[in-house]
Every structure is written in C-alpha cells, then in structure tokens.
Design a protein around this motif. Structure first.
Motif, short mmCIF file in Angstrom:
data_model
loop_
_atom_site.label_atom_id
_atom_site.label_comp_id
_atom_site.label_asym_id
_atom_site.label_seq_id
_atom_site.Cartn_x
_atom_site.Cartn_y
_atom_site.Cartn_z
N GLY A 1 5.67 30.29 7.30
CA GLY A 1 5.73 30.47 8.74
C GLY A 1 5.97 31.92 9.10
O GLY A 1 6.06 32.79 8.23
N ALA A 2 6.10 32.17 10.38
CA ALA A 2 6.30 33.54 10.84
C ALA A 2 7.61 34.14 10.36
O ALA A 2 7.72 35.35 10.16
N LEU A 3 8.62 33.28 10.16
CA LEU A 3 9.94 33.73 9.74
C LEU A 3 10.40 32.90 8.55
O LEU A 3 10.05 31.73 8.41
N GLY A 4 11.21 33.51 7.70
CA GLY A 4 11.79 32.82 6.56
C GLY A 4 13.27 33.09 6.48
O GLY A 4 13.73 34.21 6.78
N TRP A 5 14.03 32.06 6.10
CA TRP A 5 15.49 32.18 6.00
C TRP A 5 15.86 32.68 4.62
O TRP A 5 15.34 32.20 3.61
N THR A 6 16.74 33.66 4.57
CA THR A 6 17.20 34.20 3.30
C THR A 6 18.71 34.40 3.32
O THR A 6 19.34 34.44 4.38
N SER A 7 19.27 34.52 2.12
CA SER A 7 20.70 34.73 1.96
C SER A 7 20.93 35.74 0.84
O SER A 7 20.19 35.78 -0.15
N SER A 8 21.96 36.56 1.02
CA SER A 8 22.34 37.54 0.00
C SER A 8 23.79 37.92 0.23
O SER A 8 24.44 37.40 1.14
N ARG A 9 24.29 38.84 -0.59
CA ARG A 9 25.66 39.31 -0.38
C ARG A 9 25.81 39.95 0.99
O ARG A 9 26.92 40.05 1.52
N ALA A 10 24.68 40.39 1.58
CA ALA A 10 24.73 41.03 2.90
C ALA A 10 24.81 40.02 4.04
O ALA A 10 25.08 40.40 5.18
N GLY A 11 24.58 38.72 3.77
CA GLY A 11 24.68 37.71 4.81
C GLY A 11 23.43 36.85 4.91
O GLY A 11 22.48 36.99 4.14
N TYR A 12 23.46 35.94 5.88
CA TYR A 12 22.32 35.06 6.16
C TYR A 12 21.46 35.69 7.24
O TYR A 12 21.96 36.30 8.19
N ARG A 13 20.13 35.54 7.12
CA ARG A 13 19.27 36.09 8.16
C ARG A 13 17.86 35.51 8.04
O ARG A 13 17.50 34.91 7.02
N TYR A 14 17.10 35.71 9.10
CA TYR A 14 15.67 35.42 9.08
C TYR A 14 14.91 36.73 8.96
O TYR A 14 15.31 37.75 9.51
N SER A 15 13.81 36.69 8.24
CA SER A 15 12.99 37.86 8.03
C SER A 15 11.52 37.47 8.12
O SER A 15 11.16 36.34 7.75
N ASN A 16 10.68 38.37 8.59
CA ASN A 16 9.24 38.08 8.64
C ASN A 16 8.54 38.45 7.34
O ASN A 16 7.32 38.28 7.23
N THR A 17 9.28 38.94 6.36
CA THR A 17 8.70 39.25 5.05
C THR A 17 9.56 38.65 3.94
O THR A 17 10.77 38.48 4.09
N ASP A 18 8.92 38.37 2.83
CA ASP A 18 9.59 37.85 1.65
C ASP A 18 10.29 39.02 0.95
O ASP A 18 9.63 39.98 0.53
N PRO A 19 11.60 38.99 0.78
CA PRO A 19 12.30 40.11 0.14
C PRO A 19 11.82 40.38 -1.29
O PRO A 19 11.94 41.51 -1.77
N LEU A 20 11.30 39.36 -1.97
CA LEU A 20 10.86 39.56 -3.35
C LEU A 20 9.55 40.33 -3.44
O LEU A 20 9.34 41.11 -4.37
N SER A 21 8.65 40.10 -2.49
CA SER A 21 7.33 40.73 -2.56
C SER A 21 7.12 41.81 -1.51
O SER A 21 6.23 42.65 -1.66
N GLY A 22 7.90 41.77 -0.44
CA GLY A 22 7.68 42.69 0.67
C GLY A 22 6.52 42.29 1.55
O GLY A 22 6.19 42.98 2.51
N GLN A 23 5.90 41.14 1.25
CA GLN A 23 4.75 40.66 2.00
C GLN A 23 5.18 39.61 3.02
O GLN A 23 6.25 38.99 2.87
#
Length: 217
Positions: free
Chosen positions: A69-91
């Motif tokens: 979808g347009a946004l994806g939910w992610t989690s890290s030591r920095a916190g929870y957030r939605y992002s329009n790109t995949d942190p693993l690929s940058g796409q």
C-alpha cells in the motif's frame, strides 16, 4: 493443544458476530477469496520480504512482518511509524493488490463502516509460538476509520480487550477465512494474539498469515 482445520468444519459466512461496541467478527467472510489473497500476499512478500522488527525497547518481534500500500508500518529502536518506503530497500512498498482492497472495503461495510478505503496493509506471519502482545493501533492519522483483520492458515486465539491495558481481554478463536473489524468506540481497544498453537494447515502448513488493513494517512 494442537489445532487443525479438521477439528470442525469451516464456519459459514453469516451475520456479523458482535464482540464489543463497534467491533464484530465475520466468520468465514474471506473463505471464497482465500486462495487469491494468499497468492497476492506471496507476490508482496517476494518484493518486500518478511522481517522481524525490533521494538523501541529493544525486543525482536516473534512475528514476521511486511507491508503493501501507500504506507507501511515499521518499528525500530527509534519508535513506531508509517513510511512510504521500505527501510530495507529504500523503495516504495508494493502496491496493495486489488483483491486485498476489495475484501477490506466489503468487510468494513458488512460491519457497518461504509466507505473504508485502506492505504496500508500489514502482513504478519505467525509460526508456532509466535505471539503479539496487547497493544493499541494508534499510529494512524485517521482514527475514524476501522481496522480490518483477516486470518488465514492455522487458527489463533485473538485477544480483544478494552480501552485500558488492564482490562481483561476476551479470548476469541479465529479460523481460516475469519475477519475481525473494529472501529468507533472500540477503535483504540487493546488487542493481541496468544502464542500460536502448533498444527498443520492443508494450504499453509505450520503457519498463520494475518492481513491487517488500516487508513494510516
């Protein structure tokens, strides 16, 4: 206890089953589309592989996760957030398959939430022992839209509580094809999944796939 689909016949799709104000179970609602949903999920996972995210507290989640979808939910030591790109690929995250969006809209309407248009779908894979602790879905900007959650594969015990973490949750068995929808006064209800019991599903083997649809943006 080990569960199997053969413990009982699949629940036929019937009237919504209330579990709390604004929250219902739709037994067997996704059965007719289950194969199409699974094939679409495999395509998403091929483009954005499942990963075990880290919580802000430093714990690695037992559930494997991906998004579309347009946004994806992610989690890290920095916190929870939605992002329009995949942190693993940058796409950008893979587009949401049409069969995903269609099912989510129809399930929401069946539960009394007309006009639901999800822009995010979190794909969770549970293997035996995996669990999801009680939490609220509160990172979305539009809390007027419901959550639609689709269960595929092994049955699971869904924990659905109240607006306080201390509220004792109901324990609800979700089978292949069941859909849970919650919004309105239950939109911020605490919920989770008990450790997945071992078993063998004829299509998915020793796993459960969960699709959770949200209006995040």
């Amino acid at each position: 206890m080990t569960y199997s689909l053969f413990d009982e016949p699949p629940a036929p799709h019937g009237a919504p089953e209330p579990i709390a104000p604004g929250a219902v179970l739709l037994r067997g609602f996704a059965l007719d589309q289950a194969e199409a949903l699974l094939q679409a999920a495999q395509q998403v996972i091929a483009a954005a592989p499942l990963r075990h995210l880290m919580t802000p507290g430093g714990r690695v989640m037992s559930v494997g996760m991906s998004n579309c979808g347009a946004l994806g939910w992610t989690s890290s030591r920095a916190g929870y957030r939605y992002s329009n790109t995949d942190p693993l690929s940058g796409q950008p995250w893979p587009p949401m398959p049409a069969c995903f969006a269609d099912l989510a809209m129809r399930a929401a309407a069946e539960a009394g939430f007309e006009g639901f248009a999800p822009d995010a779908c979190l794909i969770n894979r549970y293997e035996p022992g995996a669990r999801l602790s009680l939490h609220q879905d509160s990172d979305e900007s539009d809390l007027s839209a419901p959550i639609v959650s689709v269960s595929l594969g092994l049955p699971a015990v869904f924990l659905f509580g109240g607006l306080q973490r201390s509220d004792r949750p109901a324990r609800l068995r979700l089978a292949h094809g069941d859909v849970a929808v919650w919004g309105g006064p239950s939109r911020l209800a605490f919920h989770g999944v008990a450790p997945l019991a071992d078993g063998e599903h004829p299509r998915l083997g020793r796993q459960r796939i969960n699709l959770t649809f949200r209006r995040a943006g």
